[in-house]
Design a protein around this motif. Sequence first.
Motif, mmCIF file in Angstrom:
data_model
loop_
_atom_site.group_PDB
_atom_site.id
_atom_site.type_symbol
_atom_site.label_atom_id
_atom_site.label_comp_id
_atom_site.label_asym_id
_atom_site.label_seq_id
_atom_site.Cartn_x
_atom_site.Cartn_y
_atom_site.Cartn_z
ATOM 1 N N PRO A 123 0.800 -1.229 0.000
ATOM 2 C CA PRO A 123 0.000 0.000 0.000
ATOM 3 C C PRO A 123 0.831 1.276 0.000
ATOM 4 N N ARG A 124 2.116 1.191 0.270
ATOM 5 C CA ARG A 124 2.937 2.407 0.240
ATOM 6 C C ARG A 124 2.971 3.033 -1.151
ATOM 7 N N TYR A 125 2.721 2.232 -2.197
ATOM 8 C CA TYR A 125 2.680 2.802 -3.542
ATOM 9 C C TYR A 125 1.472 3.704 -3.738
ATOM 10 N N GLY A 126 0.449 3.581 -2.911
ATOM 11 C CA GLY A 126 -0.747 4.390 -3.057
ATOM 12 C C GLY A 126 -0.865 5.522 -2.062
ATOM 13 N N VAL A 127 0.091 5.696 -1.177
ATOM 14 C CA VAL A 127 0.021 6.708 -0.116
ATOM 15 C C VAL A 127 0.431 8.075 -0.666
ATOM 16 N N GLN A 128 -0.329 9.101 -0.307
ATOM 17 C CA GLN A 128 -0.017 10.481 -0.658
ATOM 18 C C GLN A 128 0.269 11.262 0.627
ATOM 19 N N TRP A 129 1.119 12.262 0.546
ATOM 20 C CA TRP A 129 1.390 13.118 1.697
ATOM 21 C C TRP A 129 1.859 14.469 1.200
ATOM 22 N N SER A 130 1.863 15.441 2.102
ATOM 23 C CA SER A 130 2.394 16.756 1.764
ATOM 24 C C SER A 130 3.624 16.987 2.626
#
Length: 81
Positions: free
Chosen positions: A43-50
């Motif tokens: 799931p790290r491939y789908g994680v977004q952050w700022s």
Amino acid sequence: MDVVYVKYNAYVPDHHRAIHQGEHWPADDPVVKAMPDAFSPDPRYGVQWSGSPPPELADPPVEQATAGPGEKRNVRRGAGT
């Protein structure tokens, strides 16, 4: 439903479809089956952050080279095998 995440931007010519890093797809979708190397269950491939990535996301996920105990892998063999 099992879900996989796109690892990198690509075009799936058999389905005339572009896929984009971070998208999530059903694991049994025909696009996933046509280009399995472009997808991962991580799931790290789908994680977004700022801002700066959290420490656990600073490095891209590393794929395990061999199957773990009891794990099944998709195997693609050459035409002569």
